[in-house]
Design a protein around this motif. Structure first.
Motif, PDB file in Angstrom:
ATOM      1  N   LYS A   1       6.906  -8.793  37.565  1.00  0.00           N
ATOM      2  CA  LYS A   1       7.657  -7.702  37.008  1.00  0.00           C
ATOM      3  C   LYS A   1       7.086  -7.226  35.807  1.00  0.00           C
ATOM      4  O   LYS A   1       6.480  -7.775  34.695  1.00  0.00           O
ATOM      5  CB  LYS A   1       8.915  -8.509  36.185  1.00  0.00           C
TER       6      LYS A   1
ATOM      7  N   TYR B   1       9.135 -10.300  23.503  1.00  0.00           N
ATOM      8  CA  TYR B   1       9.726 -10.081  24.638  1.00  0.00           C
ATOM      9  C   TYR B   1       8.685 -10.866  25.759  1.00  0.00           C
ATOM     10  O   TYR B   1       9.259 -11.259  26.968  1.00  0.00           O
ATOM     11  CB  TYR B   1      10.144  -8.841  25.181  1.00  0.00           C
TER      12      TYR B   1
ATOM     13  N   ASP C   1      10.896 -14.637  31.887  1.00  0.00           N
ATOM     14  CA  ASP C   1      11.651 -13.986  31.036  1.00  0.00           C
ATOM     15  C   ASP C   1      12.041 -14.939  29.647  1.00  0.00           C
ATOM     16  O   ASP C   1      12.565 -15.855  29.584  1.00  0.00           O
ATOM     17  CB  ASP C   1      12.979 -14.295  31.852  1.00  0.00           C
TER      18      ASP C   1
ATOM     19  N   LEU D   1      16.936 -12.799  29.151  1.00  0.00           N
ATOM     20  CA  LEU D   1      17.638 -11.456  29.379  1.00  0.00           C
ATOM     21  C   LEU D   1      18.158 -11.492  30.842  1.00  0.00           C
ATOM     22  O   LEU D   1      19.215 -10.590  31.179  1.00  0.00           O
ATOM     23  CB  LEU D   1      16.979 -10.353  28.704  1.00  0.00           C
TER      24      LEU D   1
ATOM     25  N   SER E   1      16.616  -9.714  33.389  1.00  0.00           N
ATOM     26  CA  SER E   1      16.381  -8.646  34.095  1.00  0.00           C
ATOM     27  C   SER E   1      15.270  -7.937  33.696  1.00  0.00           C
ATOM     28  O   SER E   1      15.246  -7.748  32.324  1.00  0.00           O
ATOM     29  CB  SER E   1      17.579  -7.794  34.224  1.00  0.00           C
TER      30      SER E   1
ATOM     31  N   ILE F   1      14.677  -4.698  33.824  1.00  0.00           N
ATOM     32  CA  ILE F   1      15.368  -3.638  33.442  1.00  0.00           C
ATOM     33  C   ILE F   1      15.918  -3.542  32.015  1.00  0.00           C
ATOM     34  O   ILE F   1      15.682  -2.946  31.217  1.00  0.00           O
ATOM     35  CB  ILE F   1      16.365  -2.859  34.449  1.00  0.00           C
ATOM     36  N   ARG F   2      16.606  -4.678  31.809  1.00  0.00           N
ATOM     37  CA  ARG F   2      17.419  -5.088  30.421  1.00  0.00           C
ATOM     38  C   ARG F   2      16.136  -5.263  29.470  1.00  0.00           C
ATOM     39  O   ARG F   2      16.278  -4.780  28.209  1.00  0.00           O
ATOM     40  CB  ARG F   2      18.169  -6.399  30.609  1.00  0.00           C
ATOM     41  N   ILE F   3      15.076  -5.958  30.080  1.00  0.00           N
ATOM     42  CA  ILE F   3      13.956  -6.061  28.824  1.00  0.00           C
ATOM     43  C   ILE F   3      13.328  -4.642  28.502  1.00  0.00           C
ATOM     44  O   ILE F   3      13.254  -4.282  27.276  1.00  0.00           O
ATOM     45  CB  ILE F   3      13.119  -6.970  29.466  1.00  0.00           C
TER      46      ILE F   3
ATOM     47  N   LYS G   1      14.752  -1.849  28.458  1.00  0.00           N
ATOM     48  CA  LYS G   1      15.911  -1.101  27.703  1.00  0.00           C
ATOM     49  C   LYS G   1      15.923  -1.609  26.169  1.00  0.00           C
ATOM     50  O   LYS G   1      15.937  -0.702  25.238  1.00  0.00           O
ATOM     51  CB  LYS G   1      17.330  -1.204  28.535  1.00  0.00           C
ATOM     52  N   ALA G   2      15.906  -2.747  26.280  1.00  0.00           N
ATOM     53  CA  ALA G   2      15.716  -3.573  24.884  1.00  0.00           C
ATOM     54  C   ALA G   2      14.468  -3.064  24.047  1.00  0.00           C
ATOM     55  O   ALA G   2      14.803  -2.756  22.922  1.00  0.00           O
ATOM     56  CB  ALA G   2      15.969  -4.840  24.924  1.00  0.00           C
TER      57      ALA G   2
ATOM     58  N   GLU H   1      16.871  -5.682  38.587  1.00  0.00           N
ATOM     59  CA  GLU H   1      18.184  -5.205  38.089  1.00  0.00           C
ATOM     60  C   GLU H   1      19.102  -6.023  37.216  1.00  0.00           C
ATOM     61  O   GLU H   1      18.943  -6.964  37.307  1.00  0.00           O
ATOM     62  CB  GLU H   1      18.931  -4.758  39.438  1.00  0.00           C
TER      63      GLU H   1
END
Length: 369
Positions: A10, A99, A118, A122, A124, A126-128, A130-131, A369
């Protein structure tokens, strides 16, 4: 060693939006919404960065300032403040480190992150992403674009897809078609000359490139043929390297007025020494080779270098070697328009990359996702 394939990585590529220019607009509200170029406005000046308002007129980084001013008559030039840009870059790097520990900086304003592990749970990639983007905006007042994908090549392409202040996610099953849809000039390493050559060969898009076999690509592009073959299929096995050791670190300055006297040249060199040593200290590297670059008013260029059997001890020794090399070219018969100084043969301890993580940390199963 197991023959099982490694899990899909990722990867996030974060790219600040018009970084230098955006910092200037942040710090000087009167510049917001106006075309801004960071760099000198003199006849020998070069644009270091351009705001999006300036880019509408075709102003780009590395463009001569006179060309930029001709394209955009209302262009506002501001002097660069690299000490401020480095400080903000440090803030952004600290946000990244919350992160993931696998961070590969490419410059002050962009980096690859491997978030396969991770770190904060979190769940995802994508969430990372965005954060991270939200934290950058909240803490620095700047916007960043990000690409999320399963390898570095596609993540970098994706980060440019929805600029500025955008997020683009390319899932593993979407990668090949995404690459096929893009013009090859977007691919890393395909510069203007290579793009022209590809056009002559009938290659305009990733799909055109994918239609060629590796033998054909090798005939026309030599050792890069295999790389292009993989690139066209969305394949990139390069790990995110937490510590990228460069071969050299340096700085150079072009002067609006040619320098002739030894006093002026030595004063100018002192300024370059200070810039380079700050970069060396920031990156915690050491090197053995000092190289002086001199470009004269007639554009003739020379270099002089000295290598030690050990690393240069400190700033004082670095400066002394640089000044010694300058003394070797004195007196100058023509004015000097550019001086540069570089420390080479760099070394750095403790290099790690994402492939070095223990297997348990590489077996992350959270989704994009």
């Amino acid at each position: 060693m197991s023959d099982q394939p490694l899990p899909i990585r990722k990867i996030i590529h974060v790219d600040m939006d018009a970084f230098f220019a955006s910092v200037e607009q942040r710090d000087h509200p009167d510049l917001r919404g106006k075309p801004v170029a960071v760099g000198g406005s003199s006849r020998r000046g070069v644009v270091a960065a351009a705001s999006y308002e300036a880019r509408v007129f075709g102003v780009r980084s590395a463009m001569p300032s006179v060309t930029a001013a001709r394209r955009c008559p209302d262009l506002i030039f501001v002097k660069s403040r690299f000490d401020v840009y480095r400080e903000v870059s440090g803030q952004i790097r600290e946000i990244f480190s919350r992160y993931t520990d696998a961070i590969e900086p490419l410059s002050l304003d962009e980096a690859y992150l491997d978030v396969t592990e991770d770190k904060l749970g979190l769940g995802s990639a994508i969430r990372i992403a965005k954060a991270i983007r939200a934290a950058i905006q909240e803490e620095t007042g700047l916007t960043a674009s990000a690409g999320v994908s399963y390898n570095k090549f596609i993540a970098k392409l994706a980060s440019d897809q929805n600029k500025p202040d955008g997020l683009c996610v390319i899932l593993p099953d979407q990668g090949p078609n995404f690459v096929a849809s893009l013009p090859v000039k977007r691919f890393h390493g395909v510069g203007p000359k290579t793009n022209e050559k590809m056009a002559r060969l009938g290659i305009q898009t990733g799909a055109d490139l994918r239609a060629k076999d590796v033998a054909w690509l090798s005939v026309h592009f030599g050792s890069w043929g295999e790389g292009l073959y993989r690139m066209a299929r969305g394949i990139d096995d390069r790990p995110v390297r937490s510590s990228r050791v460069r071969k050299s670190l340096g700085a150079e300055r072009t002067y609006s007025d040619d320098k002739w006297t030894e006093a002026d040249l030595r004063e100018a060199l002192d300024g370059i020494v200070a810039i380079v040593w700050d970069r060396i200290a920031e990156r915690q590297v050491r090197g053995r080779t000092v190289t002086l670059k001199v470009k004269f008013a007639d554009f003739r260029q020379i270099t002089r270098a000295q290598s030690l059997e050990r690393a240069v001890a400190d700033r004082e020794e670095f400066s002394a070697i640089g000044h010694g090399l300058l003394g070797d070219v004195m007196p100058v018969e023509n004015g000097v328009r550019l001086l540069g100084l570089t420390l080479g043969s760099l070394e750095q301890e403790g290099e790690k990359n994402s492939q070095d993580l223990p297997p348990a940390q590489r077996q992350a199963s959270f989704a994009f996702e």
